[in-house]
Design an enzyme around this catalytic site. Structure first.
Site, mmCIF file in Angstrom:
data_model
loop_
_atom_site.group_PDB
_atom_site.id
_atom_site.type_symbol
_atom_site.label_atom_id
_atom_site.label_comp_id
_atom_site.label_asym_id
_atom_site.label_seq_id
_atom_site.Cartn_x
_atom_site.Cartn_y
_atom_site.Cartn_z
ATOM 1 N N VAL A 73 9.844 -10.340 -0.381
ATOM 2 C CA VAL A 73 10.187 -11.256 1.076
ATOM 3 C C VAL A 73 9.406 -10.560 2.138
ATOM 4 C CG1 VAL A 73 12.453 -11.752 0.324
ATOM 5 C CG2 VAL A 73 12.276 -9.462 1.219
ATOM 6 N N SER A 74 9.326 -11.047 3.108
ATOM 7 C CA SER A 74 8.280 -10.623 4.133
ATOM 8 C C SER A 74 8.275 -9.241 4.586
ATOM 9 C CB SER A 74 8.426 -11.463 5.279
ATOM 10 O OG SER A 74 9.796 -11.591 6.107
ATOM 11 N N GLU A 75 9.719 -8.702 4.670
ATOM 12 C CA GLU A 75 9.896 -7.179 4.747
ATOM 13 C C GLU A 75 11.166 -6.758 3.982
ATOM 14 O OE1 GLU A 75 6.622 -6.396 7.670
ATOM 15 O OE2 GLU A 75 8.029 -8.174 7.525
ATOM 16 N N THR A 76 10.670 -5.507 3.276
ATOM 17 C CA THR A 76 11.865 -4.641 2.687
ATOM 18 C C THR A 76 12.101 -3.310 3.662
ATOM 19 O OG1 THR A 76 11.405 -5.603 0.640
ATOM 20 C CG2 THR A 76 12.507 -3.041 0.760
ATOM 21 N N THR B 168 5.807 -4.565 3.859
ATOM 22 C CA THR B 168 5.589 -6.088 3.167
ATOM 23 C C THR B 168 5.350 -5.903 1.833
ATOM 24 O OG1 THR B 168 3.164 -6.374 3.307
ATOM 25 C CG2 THR B 168 4.366 -6.539 5.349
#
Length: 267
Positions: free
Chosen positions: A45-48, A66
């Site tokens: 996903v775009s950010e963890t 990212t």
């Protein structure tokens, strides 16, 4: 090793809306940096967001990855991290959360069920548009600005923003993290709209971008002089919204989050 996690949609109020972030609470030295990056790539996903427990019940270190790199500032994953801590009872709902990050201390609180996040202003300055930026967008901008992270491109109207088709390879070659495209909104109940593109860090188009709002709030407040509060809608496929306010050098962002999945990682 088993580590609990949740997938949380930020700036959205249900499944399949807003910007998804994976959130994990870990202990100091529990995972090495290469493992953090591997987990972020696996989450895809775009950010963890990785939350490290602090010395007190409302102080935490927070890092964002990212699928390709660690980033200096991420709004939606900060909002999601605060929601995680409140939702799962790690922090009482009447306590303000302090995150210590690469962008300094970020503060989040809960007001009548709505998260209120304080992020630093990232005011853009007017600049010349690189030729590759114009080619990548395929339209003539009304204005172009830049801050330490992104190009901010104002277009004539919402239709231009909606219909935009960009060349990601050209955007990835610009001297910036990415490009934020914005205009006034058609709907009178909304002030501004935007879309954001970050192929350089592995995100072609981001669903909803809190760090971009840190530029859009001061940018549009100067142009909409009667506005002290901005309603912004991001016109990605998933969509999302926030309410923005300015306070000194701070952008206050209000938004909702939704836990749509939870489980454990086995490493």
């Amino acid at each position: 090793m088993s580590i609990p996690y949740a997938m949380i949609n930020a700036y959205g109020d249900g499944p399949f809306t807003g910007n998804p972030a994976a959130v994990l609470v870990i202990e100091q030295d529990q995972l090495r940096d290469p493992q953090l990056q591997q987990i972020a790539a696996e989450m895809n996903v775009s950010e963890t967001a990785f939350i490290y427990r602090g010395a007190t019940n409302n102080q935490f270190q927070l890092r964002w990855f990212t699928p390709q790199v660690e980033v200096n500032l991420c709004g939606h994953a900060t909002l999601a991290s605060a929601h995680y801590l409140y939702h799962f009872g790690i922090v009482p709902t009447d306590i303000t959360i302090h995150f210590h990050t690469l962008s300094g201390e970020l503060v989040v609180s809960l007001h009548d069920g709505v998260l209120r996040m304080r992020l630093p202003q990232e005011s853009p300055v007017a600049c010349s548009a690189p030729s590759d930026l114009i080619t990548a967008l395929g339209v003539i901008p009304r204005a172009v600005s830049k801050n330490r992270m992104d190009y901010i491109v104002e277009l004539a109207d919402e239709q231009d923003v909606r219909q935009l088709q960009v060349e990601f390879s050209l955007i990835a070659g610009l001297d910036a993290r990415g490009v934020v495209v914005t205009s006034r909104a058609d709907d009178p109940s909304i002030d501004i709209v935007c879309r954001t593109f970050y192929p350089r860090i592995g995100i072609d188009e981001d669903p909803v971008t809190g760090s971009a709002f840190c530029a859009l709030a001061p940018y549009w407040m100067k142009r909409l002089r009667n506005n002290t509060i901005l309603k912004v809608v991001q016109l990605s496929i998933r969509g999302g919204s926030a309410t923005l306010m300015l306070e000194d050098e701070i952008v206050i962002q209000e938004g909702s989050c939704f836990v749509w999945a939870e489980g454990s990682l086995h490493i």
